[in-house]
Design an enzyme around this catalytic site. Sequence first.
Site, short mmCIF file in Angstrom:
data_model
loop_
_atom_site.label_atom_id
_atom_site.label_comp_id
_atom_site.label_asym_id
_atom_site.label_seq_id
_atom_site.Cartn_x
_atom_site.Cartn_y
_atom_site.Cartn_z
CD GLU A 34 24.14 62.06 36.82
OE1 GLU A 34 24.88 61.73 37.87
OE2 GLU A 34 25.47 62.08 35.73
CE LYS A 62 30.58 59.14 41.90
NZ LYS A 62 32.03 59.35 41.63
CB VAL A 78 25.80 57.09 34.49
CG1 VAL A 78 25.84 56.72 33.71
CG2 VAL A 78 26.38 58.91 34.31
CG ASP A 94 38.59 55.57 39.01
OD1 ASP A 94 37.60 54.87 38.89
OD2 ASP A 94 39.23 56.45 39.84
CB SER A 123 33.13 55.02 35.34
OG SER A 123 31.75 55.38 36.07
CB ALA A 124 29.93 50.90 38.10
CG ASP A 125 29.06 55.48 34.97
OD1 ASP A 125 28.53 55.55 35.99
OD2 ASP A 125 28.99 57.02 34.55
CE LYS A 127 32.58 62.52 34.83
NZ LYS A 127 31.19 62.01 34.38
N1 PSU Z 1 28.28 64.31 34.09
C1 PSU Z 1 28.54 65.58 34.34
N2 PSU Z 1 29.00 65.67 36.08
C2 PSU Z 1 28.75 64.05 36.87
C3 PSU Z 1 28.56 63.29 36.38
C4 PSU Z 1 28.67 62.98 35.04
O1 PSU Z 1 27.84 66.22 33.65
O2 PSU Z 1 29.36 64.84 38.20
C5 PSU Z 1 28.96 62.65 37.34
C6 PSU Z 1 28.28 61.21 36.45
O3 PSU Z 1 27.04 60.38 38.00
C7 PSU Z 1 28.75 60.29 36.70
C8 PSU Z 1 29.27 60.16 37.93
O4 PSU Z 1 27.91 58.31 36.56
O5 PSU Z 1 30.22 61.94 37.41
C9 PSU Z 1 31.08 59.18 37.46
O6 PSU Z 1 31.55 58.87 38.56
P1 PSU Z 1 32.63 57.71 39.01
O7 PSU Z 1 33.84 58.16 38.18
O8 PSU Z 1 32.72 57.96 40.05
O9 PSU Z 1 32.13 56.29 38.20
MN MN Z 2 36.25 55.27 39.92
#
Ligand code: PSU
Ligand code: MN
Length: 303
Positions: A22, A83, A103, A135, A137-139, A156
């Site tokens: 990614e 992003k 992701v 909140d 994530s769409a992941d 994370k």
């Molecule tokens: N893994 C990492 N660093 C990152 C991410 C993942 O080690 O920055 C990113 C990925 O792109 C993941 C995003 O999809 O953080 C999640 O963002 P959000 O919580 O806004 O969906």
């Molecule tokens: Mn989010």
Amino acid sequence: MLHIAPEVDTAISSGKPVVALESTLISHGLPYPHNLEVARMLEAEVRAAGAIPATIGVVAGVPTIGIDERALERFAGDKHVLKLSRRDLAAAIAQKRDGATTVAATIALAAAAGIEFFATGGIGGVHREAQISWDISADLSELARTPVLVVCAGAKAILDLPATLEQLETLGVPVVGLDTDDFPAFYSRTSGLRLPIRAENPAEAAQMWRIQRANAHLCAPGGLLLCVPPPTEVALSNATVEAAITQALGRAKAAAICGPAVTPFLLAAMAEMTDGESVRTNVALLRQNAHVAAQVAQAVVDL
Ligand code: PSU
Ligand code: MN
């Protein structure tokens, strides 16, 4: 609509192992200029393990599978790179923007190109206090519907990990520990949460994946999450991480950060709170995950 780099295209059509990477972690997850080195290093790691890397992003409005060195430099250094989650793709294409893919967006583009393996650091998930912020994530929803095997060190640590695991169960995403029974906590080797499935080695994970893909009408129709704990030498203690997260979350709240800005903000705050140790761990686990994804991709070819 898709631009596939010639080397990647040839690898896909000749059935060679290919690993997608990614670009959000480059543009929004790691500090410059370290991020550029990491982007190159991850591609090199995939190659060293015998697979072809494909770093994915939207380059001047073109969804690109295998972005070149020039674009990579822009993604690492230019503050205007967006992003992009999957929902943002059409707008970025229409407006000819540069956009780093999360992701969710990366696996959607990988699947469209015929790539089944992907490596990242930690996926997005259910945020702490999501019962207030909503909140999530769409992941997670993307993993449920897109057939890509995702190698990660769990979700994370800034997230609500028990809730994230529950959500993955609800969505029907298999979560497999590689040589572990524990859900890793990104910077730390364990979250104390038990995983339902264990694969002893990449070959066993490959076997599970092949069965899942060959029987999508019976098994999970989407992805599989393969969890690898961060390397012991660089893993941080849960206590160190938790202390830093508490401070980072406090800052985010005080600054009223919300939406897609939350994760980048928290990762940057974590780097500061741990004097860069969190970045070192993040890079080491990314590298390991790229290696494992290449091994699994190769093992599937061998089956
Ligand atoms: N893994 C990492 N660093 C990152 C991410 C993942 O080690 O920055 C990113 C990925 O792109 C993941 C995003 O999809 O953080 C999640 O963002 P959000 O919580 O806004 O969906
Ligand atoms: Mn989010």
